[in-house]
Design a protein around this motif. Structure first.
Motif, short mmCIF file in Angstrom:
data_model
loop_
_atom_site.label_atom_id
_atom_site.label_comp_id
_atom_site.label_asym_id
_atom_site.label_seq_id
_atom_site.Cartn_x
_atom_site.Cartn_y
_atom_site.Cartn_z
N PHE A 185 12.42 32.54 46.96
CA PHE A 185 11.68 33.49 47.79
C PHE A 185 11.32 34.73 46.98
O PHE A 185 10.16 35.15 46.94
CB PHE A 185 12.56 33.87 48.99
CG PHE A 185 11.89 34.71 50.03
CD1 PHE A 185 11.23 34.13 51.10
CD2 PHE A 185 11.95 36.10 49.96
CE1 PHE A 185 10.63 34.92 52.07
CE2 PHE A 185 11.35 36.89 50.93
CZ PHE A 185 10.69 36.30 51.99
N ASP A 186 12.30 35.30 46.31
CA ASP A 186 12.06 36.50 45.51
C ASP A 186 11.28 36.20 44.23
O ASP A 186 10.55 37.06 43.74
CB ASP A 186 13.38 37.19 45.17
CG ASP A 186 14.01 37.84 46.40
OD1 ASP A 186 13.25 38.27 47.31
OD2 ASP A 186 15.25 37.90 46.46
N SER A 187 11.41 35.01 43.70
CA SER A 187 10.65 34.64 42.50
C SER A 187 9.16 34.59 42.78
O SER A 187 8.35 34.78 41.86
CB SER A 187 11.14 33.29 41.96
OG SER A 187 12.48 33.41 41.49
N LEU A 188 8.76 34.35 44.02
CA LEU A 188 7.35 34.39 44.41
C LEU A 188 6.95 35.75 44.99
O LEU A 188 5.82 35.90 45.46
CB LEU A 188 7.03 33.29 45.43
CG LEU A 188 7.02 31.86 44.93
CD1 LEU A 188 6.50 30.91 46.00
CD2 LEU A 188 6.22 31.70 43.64
N ASN A 189 7.87 36.69 44.97
CA ASN A 189 7.61 38.04 45.50
C ASN A 189 7.26 38.04 46.98
O ASN A 189 6.50 38.89 47.46
CB ASN A 189 6.51 38.75 44.70
CG ASN A 189 6.87 38.93 43.25
OD1 ASN A 189 8.02 39.18 42.92
ND2 ASN A 189 5.88 38.79 42.38
N LEU A 190 7.81 37.11 47.74
CA LEU A 190 7.47 37.02 49.17
C LEU A 190 8.01 38.19 49.98
O LEU A 190 7.50 38.47 51.06
CB LEU A 190 7.96 35.69 49.74
CG LEU A 190 7.26 34.46 49.18
CD1 LEU A 190 7.83 33.19 49.79
CD2 LEU A 190 5.75 34.53 49.40
N GLY A 191 9.00 38.89 49.47
CA GLY A 191 9.49 40.08 50.15
C GLY A 191 8.45 41.20 50.21
O GLY A 191 8.56 42.10 51.04
N ILE A 211 -3.81 34.36 49.15
CA ILE A 211 -3.06 35.36 48.40
C ILE A 211 -2.49 34.65 47.20
O ILE A 211 -1.79 33.64 47.34
CB ILE A 211 -1.93 35.96 49.26
CG1 ILE A 211 -2.50 36.68 50.47
CG2 ILE A 211 -1.06 36.89 48.42
CD1 ILE A 211 -1.46 37.06 51.51
N GLU A 212 -2.78 35.16 46.02
CA GLU A 212 -2.26 34.54 44.80
C GLU A 212 -0.82 35.00 44.58
O GLU A 212 -0.52 36.19 44.64
CB GLU A 212 -3.12 34.91 43.60
CG GLU A 212 -2.81 34.10 42.38
CD GLU A 212 -3.84 34.25 41.28
OE1 GLU A 212 -3.63 33.63 40.23
OE2 GLU A 212 -4.82 35.00 41.46
N MET A 227 14.08 47.40 57.67
CA MET A 227 12.68 47.05 57.59
C MET A 227 12.51 45.59 58.02
O MET A 227 13.35 44.76 57.74
CB MET A 227 12.19 47.26 56.16
CG MET A 227 10.72 47.01 56.03
SD MET A 227 10.09 47.56 54.42
CE MET A 227 9.55 49.19 54.87
N GLY A 228 11.43 45.27 58.68
CA GLY A 228 11.20 43.94 59.22
C GLY A 228 10.45 43.03 58.27
O GLY A 228 9.86 43.45 57.28
N HIS A 229 10.50 41.76 58.59
CA HIS A 229 9.75 40.73 57.87
C HIS A 229 9.34 39.69 58.90
O HIS A 229 10.19 39.01 59.47
CB HIS A 229 10.62 40.10 56.78
CG HIS A 229 9.84 39.33 55.77
ND1 HIS A 229 9.38 38.06 56.00
CD2 HIS A 229 9.43 39.67 54.52
CE1 HIS A 229 8.74 37.63 54.93
NE2 HIS A 229 8.75 38.60 54.02
N CYS A 230 8.03 39.63 59.19
CA CYS A 230 7.55 38.72 60.23
C CYS A 230 6.23 38.10 59.78
O CYS A 230 5.18 38.75 59.85
CB CYS A 230 7.38 39.47 61.54
SG CYS A 230 6.95 38.38 62.91
N ILE A 231 6.32 36.87 59.28
CA ILE A 231 5.11 36.17 58.83
C ILE A 231 5.11 34.73 59.31
O ILE A 231 6.14 34.15 59.63
CB ILE A 231 4.97 36.20 57.29
CG1 ILE A 231 6.10 35.44 56.61
CG2 ILE A 231 4.88 37.63 56.77
CD1 ILE A 231 5.87 35.18 55.12
N ARG A 232 3.91 34.16 59.34
CA ARG A 232 3.67 32.72 59.50
C ARG A 232 2.68 32.38 58.39
O ARG A 232 1.59 32.96 58.32
CB ARG A 232 3.05 32.41 60.85
CG ARG A 232 3.91 32.73 62.03
CD ARG A 232 3.23 32.38 63.35
NE ARG A 232 1.87 32.86 63.50
CZ ARG A 232 1.53 34.04 64.03
NH1 ARG A 232 2.45 34.87 64.45
NH2 ARG A 232 0.26 34.39 64.14
N ALA A 233 3.05 31.45 57.51
CA ALA A 233 2.20 31.20 56.35
C ALA A 233 2.28 29.76 55.88
O ALA A 233 3.25 29.06 56.15
CB ALA A 233 2.60 32.13 55.21
#
Length: 149
Positions: free
Chosen positions: A135-141, A28-29, A1-7
């Protein structure tokens, strides 16, 4: 599965201020009092037009960071910190990068590579939950593509 963001990520209060000023910015909270705004094409076009700067990339370490994004982060980081992050992964292979601004200046220079986003989030003040990185603590996945939100 991919992950492609700019934030852009910062305290939720800082992200709300930025979102209130831009039509295409949707906050996004995130956990721990943080928030995020995706730099969608519409938002980036709006920023580029307002700042009246070329739509050019300005750091070789980052694939999507433009002069307009640099101008925006300089303006919105007085008395706060904001991180720009980008990912481009598919099947576990890819890149991540980012930069951290504080008080209108770059605090952590643009760079890419494993651990970059966790470093930036740590400097923002994100705390690791048990058995998770920043990264995972903010649920960014959960935010794999900018068009989903």
């Amino acid at each position: 599965m991919g992950h492609c963001i700019r934030a852009i990520i910062g305290t939720y209060q800082s992200i709300q201020k930025l979102a209130n000023d831009w039509v295409y910015a949707k906050e996004i909270e995130l956990p721990q009092g943080y928030g995020m705004i995706f730099l969608t094409d519409e938002l980036l076009d709006d920023i580029t037009e307002l700042y009246d700067v070329p739509d050019d990339f300005c750091y070789s370490e980052l694939d999507y960071f433009t002069i307009a994004t640099d101008q925006l982060l300089q303006q919105y980081t007085f008395h706060t910190k904001l991180a720009y992050v980008e990912t481009d992964y598919f099947g576990g292979i890819g890149t991540q990068g980012g930069v951290l601004y504080e008080n209108g200046r770059i605090r952590i220079a643009p760079h890419s590579g494993d651990g970059t986003i966790n470093l930036l989030l740590r400097e923002l003040g994100v705390k690791c939950l048990a058995n998770k990185d920043e990264f995972d603590s903010l649920n960014l996945g959960n935010y794999r593509h900018m068009t989903e939100y």
